[in-house]
Design a protein around this motif. Sequence first.
Motif: not given
Length: 311
Positions: A235-250
């Motif tokens: 939670s701490a790691a991904y809360g600071l660095h959100h992974p990009p979505p596979l499909e934007h807007g979806k």
Amino acid sequence: MGADVRAPRLVALGGLHLGTARVEGAVDLEDARIENADGDALDAARLTVGTVLNAGGLTAEGRVRLTGAKVAGWISFIEAELSNPGGVALGISSCEATQLTLRDAQPVSGDVRMHYSTFKVIEAEPQVWPATVRLEGLRYEALTPRLPAADRLALLQRDVDGFVPHSYEQLAASYRRVGDDVDARAVQLAEQRRRRATLPWYAKLWGCVQDATVGYGFRPTRAGGWLLALLLLGSAAYGLHHPPPLEHGKGPGFNAPVYTLDLLLPIIDFGQQAAFAPTGLYQWLSYLLIAVGWVLATAVAAGITRALSRP
């Protein structure tokens, strides 16, 4: 023989032989002193006693041999001093009695052999027992005085036969009979750890994983601790660095704790793992969480199965 054999404060140099005798009443050797350092101080093999065998206060130099003896009541070595350094001081294998007591006895100097004996109660402090014992097949219902499992387990390590599963099961059962499930589980955990030492390296490795994660099923709360620690890390790691979505807007909005749970729990799908793709170091962290989640789930399942399969 007759109804009783009474020889309190007897002094016998060269040993006393009662082997194969049948006594309808009691055998009284209280405060006797028997010496035969090169052989049997007391040879009572296959002795049959109708009531009690009282050897309270006995001082014996040489082997005390009760192999195959049958005593309807109790066998007492209260305040006794048994000594046969380098040999068997107390040979009580294949013996049957209601109770065996060594209350307030001096530490036995020499080996003790109790294999395949049966008692309802064994009364002895842990310090009475010597460095070498043999317990294979020993059966009892209770040990007195009541002590924590940690104080009783050391004796099982001294068995000349090495790892004897039956000895651990007997000790665990004695705690269960009095409703002490905590100490019963402690004995079963010690049994699994001792068993691990006898296994090949790959089985030892898997055993270490099960021990660290859930204590072989006897420490189930450990799994919750591991899960919480990994959940906080992810939670701490991904809360600071959100992974990009596979499909934007979806797809759903990103939620770091739920995403971490999606990685950790191999069966439950919250839809987060399939919607986002971490990169670089955070991708490797996701692989680690997935792998640890599977190992943790497998260890928990194996531990639960083991715990439920035991009485």
